[in-house]
Design an enzyme around this catalytic site. Structure first.
Site, PDB file in Angstrom:
ATOM      1  N   ASP A  27       5.809   3.784  -3.490  1.00 30.28           N
ATOM      2  CA  ASP A  27       6.638   3.679  -2.285  1.00 30.28           C
ATOM      3  C   ASP A  27       6.762   2.223  -1.849  1.00 30.28           C
ATOM      4  O   ASP A  27       5.762   1.548  -1.597  1.00 30.28           O
ATOM      5  CB  ASP A  27       6.018   4.501  -1.148  1.00 30.28           C
ATOM      6  CG  ASP A  27       5.873   5.970  -1.513  1.00 30.28           C
ATOM      7  OD1 ASP A  27       6.886   6.571  -1.905  1.00 30.28           O
ATOM      8  OD2 ASP A  27       4.749   6.504  -1.422  1.00 30.28           O
TER       9      ASP A  27
ATOM     10  N   ASP B 258       2.751   0.132  -7.923  1.00 30.06           N
ATOM     11  CA  ASP B 258       2.758   0.948  -6.719  1.00 30.06           C
ATOM     12  C   ASP B 258       4.063   1.758  -6.732  1.00 30.06           C
ATOM     13  O   ASP B 258       4.989   1.447  -7.492  1.00 30.06           O
ATOM     14  CB  ASP B 258       2.672   0.037  -5.495  1.00 30.06           C
ATOM     15  CG  ASP B 258       2.789   0.782  -4.191  1.00 30.06           C
ATOM     16  OD1 ASP B 258       2.098   1.798  -4.024  1.00 30.06           O
ATOM     17  OD2 ASP B 258       3.599   0.354  -3.339  1.00 30.06           O
TER      18      ASP B 258
ATOM     19  N   ASP C 138       3.623  -3.888  -3.028  1.00 29.13           N
ATOM     20  CA  ASP C 138       4.378  -4.481  -1.920  1.00 29.13           C
ATOM     21  C   ASP C 138       3.533  -4.760  -0.684  1.00 29.13           C
ATOM     22  O   ASP C 138       4.097  -5.109   0.360  1.00 29.13           O
ATOM     23  CB  ASP C 138       5.542  -3.564  -1.536  1.00 29.13           C
ATOM     24  CG  ASP C 138       5.091  -2.323  -0.783  1.00 29.13           C
ATOM     25  OD1 ASP C 138       4.084  -1.716  -1.188  1.00 29.13           O
ATOM     26  OD2 ASP C 138       5.744  -1.964   0.221  1.00 29.13           O
TER      27      ASP C 138
END
Length: 231
Positions: free
Chosen positions: A15, A13, A175
């Protein structure tokens, strides 16, 4: 996850996983809102909205000030302004998380790395280039249409096809719940970083998740397992 399988590729991922881009996302969103005569929001509020791409982000900002039913034209203008600000300074306020660049550099010597993000591909590539991480990844897969957004498996499946791998030979590192959901849907294993924006929203009792305390934790597990697999 008690033992890490020797994977053939890793999908990251963007961001909240590779870069702390919340300040840039907040700046782009608030600039677009102010240009349209709308209220802006503090960084803490915007950070909680990050994860589903700019169109959903803009939707959260509109809903928070009672403007859910604005015209498609206004949404297009807000998105165009958001993109323009982002491309003008992709990482002008944010930073790469500590340790990430060194870990990617070492992992890229062992296996292909890709980025799978709900940020549209042109914006994601610009952020990666500004962060000096683009040379370490072999492809960038952004959500350029709504149906591609994680937790859909489509981006992970596209990344695996491009690498010529089955999805079960990839590890998804992210995240938040969308990353874990996409990995599950695609048949990938998942690793959840402790330093991101939405990790607290993931079920902490899920024993199938590899939880990463630091970027170096990923490096140690991957390289040790890969070395073992070669002997």
């Amino acid at each position: 996850m008690d033992a890490v399988t020797a994977f053939d590729a890793i999908a990251f991922d963007l961001d909240g996983t590779l870069v702390d881009s919340a300040p840039d996302i907040s700046h782009a969103l608030n600039t677009a809102l102010r240009e349209a005569g709308l209220r802006s929001f503090d960084l803490h509020t915007v950070r909680a909205w990050i994860g589903d791409g700019p169109d959903v982000l803009i939707g959260h900002a509109l809903a928070a000030q009672g403007h859910e039913d604005v015209s498609p034209e206004l949404r297009r203008r807000l998105r165009a302004a958001f993109d323009a600000v982002t491309l003008a300074a992709p990482l002008g306020h944010g930073v790469v998380f500590e340790g990430i660049e060194a870990v990617l550099m070492q992992l890229a010597r062992v296996m292909p790395l890709v980025v799978v993000t709900n940020k549209p591909t042109p914006l994601a590539a610009a952020v990666l280039a500004a962060a000096r991480l683009l040379p370490h990844v072999c492809s960038v897969h952004g959500a350029d249409t709504p149906e591609q957004r994680k937790p859909s498996p489509l981006l992970l499946q596209a990344a695996a096809r491009r690498l010529g791998l089955p999805t079960n030979r990839m590890l998804m590192v992210g995240d938040g719940p969308a990353d874990v959901g996409a990995a599950r849907a695609a048949g990938c294993a998942a690793a959840l970083v402790d330093w991101g924006y939405a990790h607290a929203a993931v079920d902490s009792s899920d024993a199938r998740l590899w939880r990463l305390r630091s970027p170096e934790h990923l490096l140690g597990g991957m390289l040790l397992d890969t070395a073992a697999a070669r002997h």
